[in-house]
Structures are given as structure tokens and as C-alpha cells.
Write a protein that holds these residues in place. Sequence first.
Motif, PDB file in Angstrom:
ATOM      1  N   THR A  16       0.852  -1.191   0.000  1.00 55.89           N
ATOM      2  CA  THR A  16       0.000   0.000   0.000  1.00 55.89           C
ATOM      3  C   THR A  16       0.887   1.240   0.000  1.00 55.89           C
ATOM      4  OG1 THR A  16      -0.186   0.182   2.415  1.00 55.89           O
ATOM      5  CG2 THR A  16      -1.779  -1.243   1.293  1.00 55.89           C
ATOM      6  N   GLY A  17       0.330   2.341  -0.496  1.00 52.91           N
ATOM      7  CA  GLY A  17       1.147   3.537  -0.658  1.00 52.91           C
ATOM      8  C   GLY A  17       2.258   3.290  -1.666  1.00 52.91           C
ATOM      9  N   ALA A  18       1.942   2.470  -2.680  1.00 54.54           N
ATOM     10  CA  ALA A  18       2.962   2.012  -3.629  1.00 54.54           C
ATOM     11  C   ALA A  18       3.241   3.006  -4.744  1.00 54.54           C
ATOM     12  CB  ALA A  18       2.538   0.681  -4.237  1.00 54.54           C
ATOM     13  N   GLY A  19       2.518   4.114  -4.759  1.00 56.38           N
ATOM     14  CA  GLY A  19       2.652   5.045  -5.870  1.00 56.38           C
ATOM     15  C   GLY A  19       3.886   5.911  -5.869  1.00 56.38           C
ATOM     16  N   SER A  20       4.565   6.012  -4.726  1.00 56.55           N
ATOM     17  CA  SER A  20       5.748   6.867  -4.653  1.00 56.55           C
ATOM     18  C   SER A  20       6.576   6.493  -3.433  1.00 56.55           C
ATOM     19  CB  SER A  20       5.354   8.349  -4.568  1.00 56.55           C
ATOM     20  OG  SER A  20       4.652   8.600  -3.357  1.00 56.55           O
ATOM     21  N   GLY A  21       7.728   7.118  -3.304  1.00 59.87           N
ATOM     22  CA  GLY A  21       8.548   7.018  -2.101  1.00 59.87           C
ATOM     23  C   GLY A  21       8.909   5.602  -1.698  1.00 59.87           C
ATOM     24  N   ILE A  22       8.788   5.327  -0.407  1.00 59.83           N
ATOM     25  CA  ILE A  22       9.160   4.029   0.148  1.00 59.83           C
ATOM     26  C   ILE A  22       8.305   2.914  -0.461  1.00 59.83           C
ATOM     27  CG2 ILE A  22       9.158   2.646   2.269  1.00 59.83           C
ATOM     28  CD1 ILE A  22       9.912   5.252   3.769  1.00 59.83           C
ATOM     29  N   GLY A  23       7.031   3.174  -0.675  1.00 61.80           N
ATOM     30  CA  GLY A  23       6.155   2.158  -1.244  1.00 61.80           C
ATOM     31  C   GLY A  23       6.587   1.740  -2.637  1.00 61.80           C
ATOM     32  N   ARG A  24       6.877   2.710  -3.489  1.00 65.81           N
ATOM     33  CA  ARG A  24       7.315   2.377  -4.849  1.00 65.81           C
ATOM     34  C   ARG A  24       8.651   1.644  -4.820  1.00 65.81           C
ATOM     35  NH1 ARG A  24       6.986   6.258 -10.094  1.00 65.81           N
ATOM     36  NH2 ARG A  24       4.814   5.607  -9.805  1.00 65.81           N
ATOM     37  N   ALA A  25       9.580   2.125  -4.025  1.00 66.74           N
ATOM     38  CA  ALA A  25      10.888   1.474  -3.950  1.00 66.74           C
ATOM     39  C   ALA A  25      10.767   0.034  -3.478  1.00 66.74           C
ATOM     40  CB  ALA A  25      11.807   2.260  -3.017  1.00 66.74           C
ATOM     41  N   THR A  26       9.861  -0.199  -2.531  1.00 68.35           N
ATOM     42  CA  THR A  26       9.692  -1.545  -2.011  1.00 68.35           C
ATOM     43  C   THR A  26       9.002  -2.445  -3.022  1.00 68.35           C
ATOM     44  OG1 THR A  26       9.611  -0.671   0.241  1.00 68.35           O
ATOM     45  CG2 THR A  26       8.814  -2.922  -0.089  1.00 68.35           C
ATOM     46  N   ALA A  27       8.011  -1.927  -3.722  1.00 73.17           N
ATOM     47  CA  ALA A  27       7.364  -2.707  -4.773  1.00 73.17           C
ATOM     48  C   ALA A  27       8.381  -3.145  -5.824  1.00 73.17           C
ATOM     49  CB  ALA A  27       6.241  -1.894  -5.416  1.00 73.17           C
ATOM     50  N   LEU A  28       9.271  -2.250  -6.201  1.00 70.54           N
ATOM     51  CA  LEU A  28      10.316  -2.570  -7.171  1.00 70.54           C
ATOM     52  C   LEU A  28      11.288  -3.611  -6.611  1.00 70.54           C
ATOM     53  CD1 LEU A  28      10.931   1.027  -8.509  1.00 70.54           C
ATOM     54  CD2 LEU A  28      10.357  -0.937  -9.937  1.00 70.54           C
ATOM     55  N   ALA A  29      11.605  -3.491  -5.325  1.00 68.89           N
ATOM     56  CA  ALA A  29      12.519  -4.454  -4.702  1.00 68.89           C
ATOM     57  C   ALA A  29      11.871  -5.827  -4.587  1.00 68.89           C
ATOM     58  CB  ALA A  29      12.947  -3.950  -3.331  1.00 68.89           C
ATOM     59  N   PHE A  30      10.576  -5.865  -4.242  1.00 62.25           N
ATOM     60  CA  PHE A  30       9.858  -7.137  -4.222  1.00 62.25           C
ATOM     61  C   PHE A  30       9.957  -7.820  -5.587  1.00 62.25           C
ATOM     62  CE2 PHE A  30       6.729  -5.906  -0.634  1.00 62.25           C
ATOM     63  CZ  PHE A  30       7.379  -6.713   0.285  1.00 62.25           C
ATOM     64  N   ALA A  31       9.678  -7.056  -6.646  1.00 61.39           N
ATOM     65  CA  ALA A  31       9.711  -7.616  -7.996  1.00 61.39           C
ATOM     66  C   ALA A  31      11.120  -8.077  -8.361  1.00 61.39           C
ATOM     67  CB  ALA A  31       9.210  -6.576  -8.999  1.00 61.39           C
ATOM     68  N   ARG A  32      12.110  -7.298  -7.998  1.00 63.75           N
ATOM     69  CA  ARG A  32      13.495  -7.683  -8.277  1.00 63.75           C
ATOM     70  C   ARG A  32      13.844  -9.020  -7.640  1.00 63.75           C
ATOM     71  NH1 ARG A  32      16.970  -4.439  -4.632  1.00 63.75           N
ATOM     72  NH2 ARG A  32      16.660  -6.294  -3.343  1.00 63.75           N
ATOM     73  N   GLU A  33      13.255  -9.277  -6.467  1.00 68.21           N
ATOM     74  CA  GLU A  33      13.533 -10.524  -5.756  1.00 68.21           C
ATOM     75  C   GLU A  33      12.595 -11.658  -6.153  1.00 68.21           C
ATOM     76  OE1 GLU A  33      16.102 -11.186  -3.928  1.00 68.21           O
ATOM     77  OE2 GLU A  33      16.912  -9.146  -4.108  1.00 68.21           O
ATOM     78  N   GLY A  34      11.830 -11.449  -7.226  1.00 64.91           N
ATOM     79  CA  GLY A  34      11.061 -12.547  -7.797  1.00 64.91           C
ATOM     80  C   GLY A  34       9.599 -12.603  -7.436  1.00 64.91           C
ATOM     81  N   ALA A  35       9.105 -11.644  -6.662  1.00 66.41           N
ATOM     82  CA  ALA A  35       7.690 -11.669  -6.265  1.00 66.41           C
ATOM     83  C   ALA A  35       6.798 -11.066  -7.342  1.00 66.41           C
ATOM     84  CB  ALA A  35       7.505 -10.903  -4.956  1.00 66.41           C
ATOM     85  N   TRP A  36       5.557 -11.543  -7.373  1.00 64.77           N
ATOM     86  CA  TRP A  36       4.494 -10.870  -8.123  1.00 64.77           C
ATOM     87  C   TRP A  36       3.942  -9.799  -7.206  1.00 64.77           C
ATOM     88  CZ3 TRP A  36       3.054 -16.466  -7.862  1.00 64.77           C
ATOM     89  CH2 TRP A  36       3.678 -17.200  -8.871  1.00 64.77           C
ATOM     90  N   VAL A  37       3.716  -8.623  -7.732  1.00 66.20           N
ATOM     91  CA  VAL A  37       3.404  -7.482  -6.872  1.00 66.20           C
ATOM     92  C   VAL A  37       2.045  -6.861  -7.194  1.00 66.20           C
ATOM     93  CG1 VAL A  37       4.183  -5.223  -6.055  1.00 66.20           C
ATOM     94  CG2 VAL A  37       5.873  -6.971  -6.666  1.00 66.20           C
ATOM     95  N   ALA A  38       1.241  -6.701  -6.156  1.00 65.91           N
ATOM     96  CA  ALA A  38       0.020  -5.901  -6.240  1.00 65.91           C
ATOM     97  C   ALA A  38       0.354  -4.534  -5.663  1.00 65.91           C
ATOM     98  CB  ALA A  38      -1.112  -6.560  -5.459  1.00 65.91           C
ATOM     99  N   ALA A  39       0.403  -3.534  -6.524  1.00 67.42           N
ATOM    100  CA  ALA A  39       0.770  -2.170  -6.121  1.00 67.42           C
ATOM    101  C   ALA A  39      -0.505  -1.363  -5.903  1.00 67.42           C
ATOM    102  CB  ALA A  39       1.635  -1.509  -7.192  1.00 67.42           C
TER     103      ALA A  39
END
Length: 258
Positions: A16-39
Amino acid sequence: MSAAKGMLDGKSALVTGAGSGIGRATALAFAREGAWVAAADQTLEAAQGTVAAIEAQGGQAVAIACDVTDDAAVEAMVAAAVAAFGGLDCAFNNAGIAPHQVNATGVLAADLAEASWQRLLDVNLTGVWRCLRHEVAQMRKQGGGAIVNTASIAGLRGLPGAAGYVVGKHGVVGLTKAAAIDHAAENIRVNAVCPGYIETPMTEESMRRRGDKIIARTALGRFGQPGEIAEAVVWLCSDRASFVTGSNWTVDGGYSAI
């Protein structure tokens, strides 16, 4: 030699709060580590921007609009994430607001308008609880999962002129501990990250008003970057943190140590 696997390969994650800042960075990191991401974000356009960034790096993601002050919307958000990826393994409850967004910057505790107080708590504390309760409902069906909540160094100490924010973040710390105990037997781990001053749109006001003072009392002598919080969240959601629950991870460049 086989390709290296990510920490979250085959897992699904909600941010949640995936649109910017810490949320966006974490969504990108999740994906980098192989997860499917609901942003998820309050505005669909912001969430879609994060999904585009994930897809550009070869990941899979879906965008969801959600206001965490609306319980029905939160329930629908979790259902949408499950529908997209078949389950929910990791959740990062990160959506929040800052005092300046509700005209509460520098306002003394007894002078804070009730509307500002209520809004800060509704988003920053009750919003986290709403997300957690629906995430747990799904994870207990699956036999477990990992949840990380965004608290703050304001959840560990007092800050002047920020009573509503401080109270909300202290509440997130308490909720994290209580939920970790309550749901440990269901194989659901619950932890929190406590960021210090991180360069995001939410902290622009603080940086403008007193950035020099903040940096002066931060041991590493700088603001943090969103990606530095993301790394902690990804680890806490991974199996590498299998014995970690009920903890509050301070990532603040040494601000709290001085």
C-alpha cells in the motif's frame, strides 16, 4: 550454472502507498527478488506508474486503487491481489500521511484540531489495522505469511509539534507486537520498519524547514533513500527472517542513537 534465485521467488506481495517514495521502492525491490506485486495506492494513476516501472525491469504486477480509510475498499484490494496471483504471501502496509497534509505541522498537542488528529490516526494507525485484518484473513487460509507495517522513529520517541503523527506511529509499533503474538500460531509473522528521515515527497516539508538540523544529528550525515527501507522490508518478508516477528526495525542512519 543455474541463475540465482531471488529471496521471494514464487511469492505474491501487496504494497500500500505504492505510488511513490518508500512504497514504490519496495514494490520494485519485491519484484526484483522474484515476487508478483500488487501495487496499491489511493490514486490508480500512481499505482499504474509503479506497475510500469516493475514491468520495465521484467517483473509482473497489477495496479489497485485503494483508500485505506475505507474498509470495504481494503477488503476489495486484498481480494484483487489474491485474484491476480492466487494468494497473498507478503504484505507491506505502508500507506500514510504526514502532519503537513492535515495542517498539523508544528502544532502543539493541546492545540491540534480534532479533525487533524482523527485524520492522522485514521490513515496511519487504523488504516494499517484494516489492511492487516484482511491480510491475516487470507493468510490464515493459506497456512501463513509475512506482514510488515511502516511505523517510524516517531513510533519510538517523541517529536515536537507532531502529536497526532507520533501517537499514530506508536500505535503501529504496539499493533505490530500484539498481532505478532496473536497470529504466531497461524504461521503469520508481523514486523515493522521504523524509518528515519527519508527523501520522499512526504518529507519535502521537513527538509525545507529544518533539513540542516536533521542531518546534523543523523550519525551518517544525510537523509536516507527509499530503497534503503525497501531492503529491510524485503528481508523481513523473506524466509531468511523466519525467526523474526514482533520486531521494530529502526532504519534511520543513526538519528536515534544520538
